[in-house]
Scaffold this motif. Structure first.
Motif, mmCIF file in Angstrom:
data_model
loop_
_atom_site.group_PDB
_atom_site.id
_atom_site.type_symbol
_atom_site.label_atom_id
_atom_site.label_comp_id
_atom_site.label_asym_id
_atom_site.label_seq_id
_atom_site.Cartn_x
_atom_site.Cartn_y
_atom_site.Cartn_z
ATOM 1 N N ALA A 4 0.772 -1.298 -0.061
ATOM 2 C CA ALA A 4 0.098 0.025 -0.035
ATOM 3 C C ALA A 4 0.930 1.218 -0.096
ATOM 4 O O ALA A 4 0.394 2.313 -0.402
ATOM 5 C CB ALA A 4 -0.804 0.030 1.140
ATOM 6 N N SER A 5 2.240 0.948 0.447
ATOM 7 C CA SER A 5 2.853 2.438 0.337
ATOM 8 C C SER A 5 3.307 2.695 -0.797
ATOM 9 O O SER A 5 3.957 3.638 -1.152
ATOM 10 C CB SER A 5 4.106 2.174 1.137
ATOM 11 O OG SER A 5 4.950 1.217 0.793
ATOM 12 N N ASP A 6 3.260 1.978 -2.014
ATOM 13 C CA ASP A 6 3.641 2.165 -3.543
ATOM 14 C C ASP A 6 3.275 3.462 -3.794
ATOM 15 O O ASP A 6 2.064 3.898 -3.670
ATOM 16 C CB ASP A 6 3.134 1.215 -4.375
ATOM 17 C CG ASP A 6 4.079 -0.042 -4.372
ATOM 18 O OD1 ASP A 6 4.965 0.137 -3.645
ATOM 19 O OD2 ASP A 6 3.870 -0.896 -5.293
ATOM 20 N N PHE A 7 4.024 4.455 -4.215
ATOM 21 C CA PHE A 7 3.934 5.808 -4.876
ATOM 22 C C PHE A 7 3.552 6.738 -3.904
ATOM 23 O O PHE A 7 2.920 7.876 -4.247
ATOM 24 C CB PHE A 7 2.839 5.633 -6.104
ATOM 25 C CG PHE A 7 2.908 4.548 -7.323
ATOM 26 C CD1 PHE A 7 3.985 4.592 -7.967
ATOM 27 C CD2 PHE A 7 2.122 3.545 -7.310
ATOM 28 C CE1 PHE A 7 4.354 3.835 -8.880
ATOM 29 C CE2 PHE A 7 2.292 2.414 -8.163
ATOM 30 C CZ PHE A 7 3.643 2.659 -8.918
ATOM 31 N N ALA A 276 -15.867 2.810 -11.025
ATOM 32 C CA ALA A 276 -16.080 1.687 -10.266
ATOM 33 C C ALA A 276 -14.456 1.250 -10.095
ATOM 34 O O ALA A 276 -14.061 0.929 -8.929
ATOM 35 C CB ALA A 276 -16.634 0.418 -10.969
ATOM 36 N N PHE A 277 -13.394 1.431 -11.249
ATOM 37 C CA PHE A 277 -12.157 1.193 -11.122
ATOM 38 C C PHE A 277 -11.320 1.852 -10.291
ATOM 39 O O PHE A 277 -10.611 1.495 -9.376
ATOM 40 C CB PHE A 277 -11.753 1.203 -12.701
ATOM 41 C CG PHE A 277 -10.250 1.204 -12.824
ATOM 42 C CD1 PHE A 277 -9.351 0.087 -12.476
ATOM 43 C CD2 PHE A 277 -9.332 2.189 -13.136
ATOM 44 C CE1 PHE A 277 -8.089 -0.068 -12.638
ATOM 45 C CE2 PHE A 277 -8.277 2.352 -13.237
ATOM 46 C CZ PHE A 277 -7.367 0.836 -12.862
ATOM 47 N N LEU A 278 -11.638 3.165 -10.238
ATOM 48 C CA LEU A 278 -10.897 4.193 -9.242
ATOM 49 C C LEU A 278 -11.452 3.795 -7.917
ATOM 50 O O LEU A 278 -10.433 3.773 -6.910
ATOM 51 C CB LEU A 278 -11.102 5.737 -9.711
ATOM 52 C CG LEU A 278 -10.757 6.085 -11.098
ATOM 53 C CD1 LEU A 278 -11.315 7.385 -11.320
ATOM 54 C CD2 LEU A 278 -9.039 6.276 -10.997
ATOM 55 N N LYS A 279 -12.743 3.392 -7.822
ATOM 56 C CA LYS A 279 -13.019 3.167 -6.226
ATOM 57 C C LYS A 279 -12.160 2.049 -5.782
ATOM 58 O O LYS A 279 -11.650 1.963 -4.865
ATOM 59 C CB LYS A 279 -14.528 3.157 -5.989
ATOM 60 C CG LYS A 279 -15.387 4.105 -6.296
ATOM 61 C CD LYS A 279 -16.925 4.005 -6.190
ATOM 62 C CE LYS A 279 -17.652 5.372 -6.219
ATOM 63 N NZ LYS A 279 -19.070 5.017 -6.175
ATOM 64 N N GLU A 280 -12.348 0.927 -6.787
ATOM 65 C CA GLU A 280 -11.618 -0.349 -6.478
ATOM 66 C C GLU A 280 -10.297 0.004 -5.913
ATOM 67 O O GLU A 280 -9.596 -0.612 -4.913
ATOM 68 C CB GLU A 280 -11.685 -1.247 -7.733
ATOM 69 C CG GLU A 280 -12.906 -1.999 -7.536
ATOM 70 C CD GLU A 280 -13.292 -2.840 -9.020
ATOM 71 O OE1 GLU A 280 -11.939 -2.959 -9.805
ATOM 72 O OE2 GLU A 280 -14.276 -3.058 -9.565
ATOM 73 N N GLN A 283 -9.760 1.756 -2.638
ATOM 74 C CA GLN A 283 -10.143 0.573 -1.752
ATOM 75 C C GLN A 283 -9.013 -0.337 -1.519
ATOM 76 O O GLN A 283 -8.502 -0.636 -0.406
ATOM 77 C CB GLN A 283 -11.428 0.090 -1.717
ATOM 78 C CG GLN A 283 -12.466 0.795 -1.437
ATOM 79 C CD GLN A 283 -13.917 0.634 -1.938
ATOM 80 O OE1 GLN A 283 -14.046 -0.359 -2.639
ATOM 81 N NE2 GLN A 283 -14.930 1.198 -1.532
ATOM 82 N N ALA A 284 -8.530 -1.038 -2.572
ATOM 83 C CA ALA A 284 -7.511 -1.879 -2.377
ATOM 84 C C ALA A 284 -6.136 -1.481 -1.891
ATOM 85 O O ALA A 284 -5.430 -2.045 -0.986
ATOM 86 C CB ALA A 284 -7.358 -2.555 -3.792
ATOM 87 N N ARG A 341 -1.191 9.077 -5.752
ATOM 88 C CA ARG A 341 -1.225 7.855 -5.670
ATOM 89 C C ARG A 341 -2.230 6.868 -6.312
ATOM 90 O O ARG A 341 -2.030 6.185 -6.996
ATOM 91 C CB ARG A 341 -1.286 7.295 -4.040
ATOM 92 C CG ARG A 341 -0.198 7.656 -3.252
ATOM 93 C CD ARG A 341 -0.413 6.894 -1.888
ATOM 94 N NE ARG A 341 -0.272 5.367 -2.092
ATOM 95 C CZ ARG A 341 -0.848 4.611 -1.335
ATOM 96 N NH1 ARG A 341 -1.581 5.043 -0.167
ATOM 97 N NH2 ARG A 341 -0.763 3.185 -1.497
ATOM 98 N N LEU A 342 -3.261 7.345 -6.308
ATOM 99 C CA LEU A 342 -4.584 6.947 -7.194
ATOM 100 C C LEU A 342 -4.270 7.083 -8.547
ATOM 101 O O LEU A 342 -4.500 6.063 -9.287
ATOM 102 C CB LEU A 342 -5.761 7.725 -6.871
ATOM 103 C CG LEU A 342 -7.080 7.308 -7.363
ATOM 104 C CD1 LEU A 342 -7.357 5.862 -7.082
ATOM 105 C CD2 LEU A 342 -8.391 8.066 -7.071
ATOM 106 N N LEU A 343 -3.898 8.290 -9.193
ATOM 107 C CA LEU A 343 -3.285 8.399 -10.335
ATOM 108 C C LEU A 343 -2.264 7.196 -10.992
ATOM 109 O O LEU A 343 -2.334 6.497 -11.968
ATOM 110 C CB LEU A 343 -2.967 9.924 -10.649
ATOM 111 C CG LEU A 343 -2.132 9.796 -12.322
ATOM 112 C CD1 LEU A 343 -3.436 9.732 -13.342
ATOM 113 C CD2 LEU A 343 -1.730 11.316 -12.431
ATOM 114 N N CYS A 344 -1.285 7.171 -10.184
ATOM 115 C CA CYS A 344 -0.240 6.124 -10.463
ATOM 116 C C CYS A 344 -0.746 4.736 -10.564
ATOM 117 O O CYS A 344 -0.255 4.006 -11.413
ATOM 118 C CB CYS A 344 0.933 6.071 -9.276
ATOM 119 S SG CYS A 344 2.026 7.742 -9.531
#
Ligand SMILES: [Zn+2]
Length: 358
Positions: A4-7, A276-280, A283-284, A341-344
């Motif tokens: 989860a710490s990526d980016f 849906a993809f961005l929310k997933e 969340q992940a 982070r979400l964009l990356c």
């Protein structure tokens, strides 16, 4: 799966401050293009500028399918319409100003050289009661450069552009300054290019620093006609009217509650697959997020969606912003990091979006 710490990246405050400082009103983004290329040109496989003033950095992916990310680089500003006989300047706006926020602001007039000036208006002592109760109009203001008419006339002419003058300030958990709409997103897209430099992407990234968004989403349309993206994400600011006196039904987003995943704005409805993809992804990877329904105001999302033949799978990641389109725009540090982070992660895992049509 990466952890989860990526980016996650520390905020580069001096880069954000530099990015906000570069003047670039609509149609006059040349200094911003130069700045972006100096910062991140090295992370792209190729780049081009088009006749509209868009700057496009291309990073090859496993497939040639284009994934377009647009962050507009222009800022609201003015054009000088008239230099009067006493050396005062009259202006027309380039983008949507709220005139009441212009009183006693400092500006920079981009004449033969950059000149500091102030927006002057009539002192309250001289206003009759009717004038005092009226909201100011842009036409009520003039620029005072503090120099005699002959000097002004040598340095400034009609057609020169004017921008707001305000340094970025770290304030509490926030940043405050001019042009955070949309330089905070320019910063995010530049940082994404840097963080992804050694990363394999499934699709080819077209990182578009678009021109003339503030005068009607103009640049992105020309860029999209050439790129024809399959997937398209805009990165832009949105309204955070989460302040004193705001009514519940005026809610759009909140500062500090995370990256905003756009459901709609007044120019575009985000594709449900992208939402849906961005929310997933959020969340992940435990990225703070919120949804955004922007009832007034458009974004580059619309240009990418409409100017791709057959439509692009379009959506947007938005950065909640208080006092937007003023000289004291405010964004939250954690929202910037969440959006980055979400964009990356969206770019790296883009093959998880179902790109086939239902
Ligand atoms: Zn914007």
């Amino acid at each position: 799966m990466p952890n989860a710490s990526d980016f996650s990246a520390d905020l580069n405050i001096s880069l954000l401050a530099d990015t906000c400082r570069v003047p670039g009103p609509p149609g006059h983004e040349q200094r911003v293009r130069k700045f972006i290329l100096e910062q991140v040109g090295q992370y792209a496989d190729s780049y081009y500028e088009d006749h509209f003033g868009n700057l496009v950095l291309v990073k090859k992916g496993a497939s040639e399918t284009p994934f377009m990310v647009a962050a507009h680089m222009d800022e609201i500003g003015f054009m000088v319409t008239h230099v009067d006989e006493n050396g005062f300047l009259k202006l027309t706006p380039l983008g949507g100003f709220d005139p009441k926020t212009l009183t006693s602001q400092r500006v920079i007039v981009h004449g033969k050289k950059d000149l500091p000036g102030v927006l002057g208006s009539k002192p309250i002592h001289l206003m009759d009661p009717e004038e005092r109760n009226k909201a100011p109009k842009i036409q009520d203001f003039f620029v005072d450069l503090g120099m005699p008419a002959e000097e002004v006339q040598q340095l400034v002419q009609a057609g020169d552009v004017v921008t707001r003058d305000r340094e970025l300030l770290a304030m509490g958990h926030c940043f405050n300054g001019k042009s955070l709409d949309n330089r905070v997103s320019v910063y995010i897209l530049m940082e994404a290019l840097r963080l992804l430099k050694d990363q394999a992407l499934p699709y080819t990234l077209y990182a578009v620093f678009s021109a003339q968004e503030e005068v009607g989403l103009r640049g992105v349309q020309a860029a999209t006609l050439k790129i024809q993206p399959k997937i398209a994400l805009a990165i832009d600011t949105t309204i955070a009217f989460d302040v004193a006196g705001a009514r519940k039904e005026e809610y759009i987003t909140s500062l500090g509650k995370g990256a905003a995943i756009k459901l709609m704005d007044s120019s575009a409805i985000a594709h449900p697959k992208v939402v849906a993809f961005l929310k997933e992804m959020a969340q992940a990877y435990e990225i703070p997020w919120q949804t955004e329904i922007l009832t007034g105001g458009g974004t580059d999302t619309a240009g990418m969606q409409k100017f791709t033949a057959g439509g692009a799978l379009a959506g947007a990641i938005s950065i909640p912003t208080r006092h937007i389109h003023q000289t004291i725009e405010t964004v939250h540090k954690e929202d910037i990091q969440a959006a980055l982070r979400l964009l990356c992660l969206a770019l790296v895992h883009a093959n998880q979006i179902q790109t086939h049509q239902p």
